[in-house]
Design an enzyme around this catalytic site. Structure first.
Site, PDB file in Angstrom:
ATOM      1  CB  SER A 182      47.379  46.178  57.959  1.00 55.62           C
ATOM      2  OG  SER A 182      48.175  45.456  58.875  1.00 55.62           O
ATOM      3  CG  ASP A 278      44.345  47.002  65.196  1.00 54.48           C
ATOM      4  OD1 ASP A 278      43.907  47.461  64.142  1.00 54.48           O
ATOM      5  OD2 ASP A 278      45.212  46.095  65.243  1.00 54.48           O
ATOM      6  CG  HIS A 345      44.149  44.539  61.638  1.00 56.58           C
ATOM      7  ND1 HIS A 345      44.800  45.612  62.201  1.00 56.58           N
ATOM      8  CD2 HIS A 345      44.947  44.090  60.633  1.00 56.58           C
ATOM      9  CE1 HIS A 345      45.958  45.797  61.573  1.00 56.58           C
ATOM     10  NE2 HIS A 345      46.067  44.897  60.614  1.00 56.58           N
TER      11      HIS A 345
END
Length: 400
Positions: A182, A278, A345
């Site tokens: 991330s 995502d 994610h």
């Protein structure tokens, strides 16, 4: 996952989200044990501090045997703060203060210590850098606002931690990886060439970004809310001078927070692990609250099965934008790609998705694809077919 701490289990979505979260936490504990936190108290002398002024931190498990001189540095994720108000809200949490961080954590996935599930990296020196600055470790503002007590020193944290690891033996590394998830996956891209430059020229050094390829994309209103948001991060944290000069020398600095413009001139091999759908980007790039004022996308953003036909068409359009950004944004001939069709994610930090029963592309799971690519046993550049074609998807939503 879209369920608040106060949600009841009357919602089946929340129930299954709870079970998935519990399973992941169990796998982390089983696979990695308890890795103690290291607080870099000495870093305060160079002004390398979290948002609240506390010293930075990391967790480390030392390498052994054939991995004793190999290093895997993983950068934790956790979003960003783009103005004073949002940074103040992070300041007294684990995302802004080492005083609020867990004293021990488990390692799993790419950081896992079991040979069977992480054969290429299990015995390396494995480090997880804790994320407490809100700028993907790019900020550096000397002044401290006496009213808020905020420190914007992400770049100093990055260098203080790396210097500490170099002193512990990384300066003679034979193999090294800078990875992240991330916001940490973005940090791995932004710092990739710097990382390689600090290591021996004889070392094999590569970078792995998991869910970090945030695109300069259009939202459902036709605008680009993500551009304004990332611009706020860069301006608030004073990040411009720390973004890759190969990008800032040819375009606006705020655009150099987007990987598609940075990766074009990267010299270090990069592997991208990313869902084409995502889940963070669907919520915040495609359908941010500012563009979805009536909340029509609320259910769709959390579960693609709940999207209307027109919404699903827009979601497929996001995939087209994402793949275009990859095709034009990756200039390195040594790149690796694992772009699946999951609504997920971060997929490298969990045993479930790294090597368990997680997503498969070309008969290969993520961990093996990365290992083969790093060790140059074979290349791996695979892009999945459109949603919902892949039955092996695990729709995990994490910022580990």
């Amino acid at each position: 996952m879209g369920c608040s701490p106060r949600s009841s289990f009357s919602s089946s979505a929340c129930f299954w989200a709870f079970l998935l979260s519990a399973a992941i936490q169990l796998l982390v504990t089983v696979n990695g044990g308890s890795i103690p936190i290291t607080i870099l108290h000495a870093a305060k002398a160079r002004g390398a501090v979290c948002l609240d002024g506390s010293p930075p931190a990391y967790h480390m498990e030392k390498g052994s045997g054939s991995g004793a001189n190999n290093w895997l540095v993983h950068i934790e994720g956790g979003g960003w703060c783009d103005d004073i108000e949002s940074c103040v809200s992070r300041k007294d949490t684990y995302k802004g203060s080492s005083l609020k961080m867990d004293k021990t954590i488990g390692f799993s996935g790419i950081l896992g210590s079991k040979q069977a599930s992480n054969p290429d990296f299990y015995n390396w020196n494995r480090i997880k850098i804790k994320y407490c600055d809100g700028s993907s470790f790019t900020g550096d503002v000397e002044a401290v606002d006496p009213k808020t007590g905020l420190y914007f020193r992400g770049e100093r944290i990055w260098r203080a931690v790396i210097d500490d690891l170099l002193a512990q033996g990384m300066k003679t590394a034979q193999n090294a990886i800078l990875s992240g998830c991330s916001a940490g996956g973005l940090a791995a891209i932004l710092h990739c060439d710097k990382f390689k430059a600090l290591l021996p020229p004889t070392a094999r050094v590569k970078c792995v970004s998991d869910a970090g390829f945030f695109i300069h994309g259009n939202d459902i209103s036709g605008g680009r809310a993500i551009e304004k948001f990332f611009g706020g991060v860069v301006n608030t944290h004073g990040s411009t001078k720390n973004l890759p000069a190969s990008c800032t020398s040819r375009m606006r600095p705020d655009l150099c927070f987007f990987p598609q413009y940075v990766a074009q001139t990267m010299r270090t091999p990069l592997f991208l692990i990313n869902a084409a759908y995502d889940s963070w980007q669907i919520k915040n790039v495609l359908a941010p609250t500012s563009a979805d004022k009536k909340g029509a996308w609320k259910s769709c953003k959390l579960d693609l099965k709940k999207c209307s036909a027109s919404q699903l068409q827009a979601v497929q359009g996001f995939r087209t934008q994402f793949l275009s950004a990859i095709n034009t944004g990756l200039g390195n001939s040594s790149k690796g790609l694992f772009i699946n069709s999951c609504h997920a994610h971060c997929q490298s930090g969990s045993q479930l998705t790294w090597a368990g029963k997680g997503p498969i592309l070309a008969n290969t799971r993520i961990g093996k694809a990365v290992g083969d690519w790093f060790n140059e046993r074979s290349s791996f550049e695979k892009i999945d077919c459109p949603y919902p074609c892949n039955p092996t998807c695990v729709n995990i939503d994490s910022e580990s």
